[in-house]
Scaffold this active site. Structure first.
Site, PDB file in Angstrom:
ATOM      1  N   ARG A 214      60.309  59.710  66.306  1.00 12.50           N
ATOM      2  CA  ARG A 214      59.608  60.270  65.139  1.00 12.50           C
ATOM      3  C   ARG A 214      58.564  59.328  64.563  1.00 12.50           C
ATOM      4  O   ARG A 214      57.661  59.740  63.858  1.00 12.50           O
ATOM      5  CB  ARG A 214      60.612  60.602  64.025  1.00 12.50           C
TER       6      ARG A 214
ATOM      7  N   GLU B 164      61.862  48.816  55.232  1.00 14.29           N
ATOM      8  CA  GLU B 164      61.910  48.477  53.817  1.00 14.29           C
ATOM      9  C   GLU B 164      60.702  47.603  53.545  1.00 14.29           C
ATOM     10  O   GLU B 164      60.561  46.533  54.135  1.00 14.29           O
ATOM     11  CB  GLU B 164      63.166  47.661  53.489  1.00 14.29           C
TER      12      GLU B 164
ATOM     13  N   GLN C 118      54.826  45.797  38.200  1.00 11.01           N
ATOM     14  CA  GLN C 118      53.729  46.768  38.252  1.00 11.01           C
ATOM     15  C   GLN C 118      53.287  46.933  39.695  1.00 11.01           C
ATOM     16  O   GLN C 118      53.179  45.950  40.424  1.00 11.01           O
ATOM     17  CB  GLN C 118      52.559  46.264  37.397  1.00 11.01           C
ATOM     18  N   ASP C 119      53.030  48.171  40.100  1.00 11.98           N
ATOM     19  CA  ASP C 119      52.467  48.467  41.421  1.00 11.98           C
ATOM     20  C   ASP C 119      51.042  48.958  41.246  1.00 11.98           C
ATOM     21  O   ASP C 119      50.769  49.812  40.390  1.00 11.98           O
ATOM     22  CB  ASP C 119      53.272  49.561  42.137  1.00 11.98           C
ATOM     23  N   ASN C 120      50.125  48.423  42.054  1.00  7.41           N
ATOM     24  CA  ASN C 120      48.728  48.827  42.035  1.00  7.41           C
ATOM     25  C   ASN C 120      48.331  49.336  43.413  1.00  7.41           C
ATOM     26  O   ASN C 120      48.932  48.941  44.418  1.00  7.41           O
ATOM     27  CB  ASN C 120      47.817  47.654  41.674  1.00  7.41           C
TER      28      ASN C 120
ATOM     29  N   ARG D  39      37.003  42.685  47.163  1.00  6.14           N
ATOM     30  CA  ARG D  39      37.646  42.734  45.846  1.00  6.14           C
ATOM     31  C   ARG D  39      38.207  41.338  45.590  1.00  6.14           C
ATOM     32  O   ARG D  39      39.120  40.897  46.250  1.00  6.14           O
ATOM     33  CB  ARG D  39      38.741  43.792  45.819  1.00  6.14           C
TER      34      ARG D  39
ATOM     35  N   HIS E  19      40.221  36.981  42.164  1.00  9.20           N
ATOM     36  CA  HIS E  19      40.726  37.228  40.814  1.00  9.20           C
ATOM     37  C   HIS E  19      41.990  36.425  40.509  1.00  9.20           C
ATOM     38  O   HIS E  19      42.725  36.040  41.408  1.00  9.20           O
ATOM     39  CB  HIS E  19      41.080  38.710  40.646  1.00  9.20           C
TER      40      HIS E  19
ATOM     41  N   LYS F 281      51.431  38.278  43.437  1.00  8.85           N
ATOM     42  CA  LYS F 281      51.144  39.564  44.067  1.00  8.85           C
ATOM     43  C   LYS F 281      51.779  39.617  45.452  1.00  8.85           C
ATOM     44  O   LYS F 281      51.809  38.619  46.171  1.00  8.85           O
ATOM     45  CB  LYS F 281      49.641  39.782  44.210  1.00  8.85           C
TER      46      LYS F 281
ATOM     47  N   HIS G 290      43.021  35.446  44.283  1.00  9.62           N
ATOM     48  CA  HIS G 290      43.314  36.426  45.324  1.00  9.62           C
ATOM     49  C   HIS G 290      42.115  37.339  45.522  1.00  9.62           C
ATOM     50  O   HIS G 290      41.468  37.747  44.552  1.00  9.62           O
ATOM     51  CB  HIS G 290      44.537  37.273  44.965  1.00  9.62           C
TER      52      HIS G 290
ATOM     53  N   TYR H  50      49.676  46.775  46.106  1.00 10.80           N
ATOM     54  CA  TYR H  50      50.242  45.467  45.801  1.00 10.80           C
ATOM     55  C   TYR H  50      51.098  45.508  44.550  1.00 10.80           C
ATOM     56  O   TYR H  50      50.817  46.216  43.599  1.00 10.80           O
ATOM     57  CB  TYR H  50      49.174  44.377  45.712  1.00 10.80           C
TER      58      TYR H  50
ATOM     59  N   LYS I 121      31.277  43.392  38.254  1.00 11.92           N
ATOM     60  CA  LYS I 121      32.067  42.280  37.722  1.00 11.92           C
ATOM     61  C   LYS I 121      32.221  41.173  38.769  1.00 11.92           C
ATOM     62  O   LYS I 121      32.049  39.993  38.457  1.00 11.92           O
ATOM     63  CB  LYS I 121      33.437  42.793  37.265  1.00 11.92           C
ATOM     64  N   ASP I 122      32.527  41.542  40.010  1.00 14.18           N
ATOM     65  CA  ASP I 122      32.688  40.526  41.052  1.00 14.18           C
ATOM     66  C   ASP I 122      31.354  39.877  41.411  1.00 14.18           C
ATOM     67  O   ASP I 122      31.301  38.685  41.712  1.00 14.18           O
ATOM     68  CB  ASP I 122      33.349  41.120  42.292  1.00 14.18           C
TER      69      ASP I 122
END
Length: 188
Positions: free
Chosen positions: A22, A27, A45-47, A58, A61, A71, A118, A131, A168-169
């Site tokens: 399949r 995990e 927190q998950d982003n 990106r 930061h 992260k 990062h 992340y 911003k970057d």
């Protein structure tokens, strides 16, 4: 499987995949399994980000204390080059970086502790990156350094002028101007 990098605390994680006709199951995060390897970071927190074009950058930061973030980064679709830069003053690896190719196909992850910049660049179009963060987003504490800073010399695999950047970057400060809020804690 956990693979250490040359930067203390930055590790590559390859979750075990169970495959059959399949597809596969794995995990992607288990607090108890990671604790067996000495990783005790609690994530709150998950982003998720989506980048349409190859060459989207990106970063670089960070969030300063008291909202400093560790992260745990993985790719849901596509391929990225993920980078961590040590910005802990007094660290023997201050200003050094490591990079790792992360892909949905491989399922590997990069753990970046607090005290590191990062960032990543997409190597394929239509990349989705997820992340986990150890602290909620706190805009008043965020900082950034130019991805193409010559003092860092990061090899992103693209020409800087071809990078797709946020405003911003594109306006991020030079590494030489960084007043880092992080210090290296030597362990005996």
């Amino acid at each position: 499987m956990i693979e250490k990098t040359e930067l203390d605390g930055v590790v590559i994680i390859e979750p075990r995949r169970f495959t059959d006709s399949r597809g596969y199951f794995c995990e992607t995060y288990n607090i108890n399994t990671l604790a067996e390897f000495g990783i005790t970071t609690t994530f709150v927190q998950d982003n998720q980000s989506f980048s349409e074009e190859t060459g989207t950058v990106r970063g670089l930061h960070f969030q300063a204390p008291p909202a400093a973030q560790a992260k745990l980064v993985r790719v849901l679709s596509g391929v990225i080059w993920d980078v961590a830069v040590d910005i802990r003053s007094g660290s023997p690896t201050f200003g050094r970086w490591v990079g790792c190719e992360l892909s949905a196909e491989k399922g590997n992850q990069l753990l970046i502790p607090a005290g590191f910049l990062h960032g990543f660049v997409t190597r394929t179009p239509k990349c989705t990156v997820a992340y986990k963060c150890s602290a909620p987003y706190a805009p008043a504490t965020e900082g950034a350094v130019r991805f193409d800073d010559p003092d860092l010399g990061i090899d992103w695999g693209i020409r800087p002028e071809d990078a797709v950047l946020s405003d911003k970057d594109a306006a991020a400060a030079a590494f030489a101007d960084l007043n880092t809020p992080f210090t290296h804690e030597a362990h005996p």
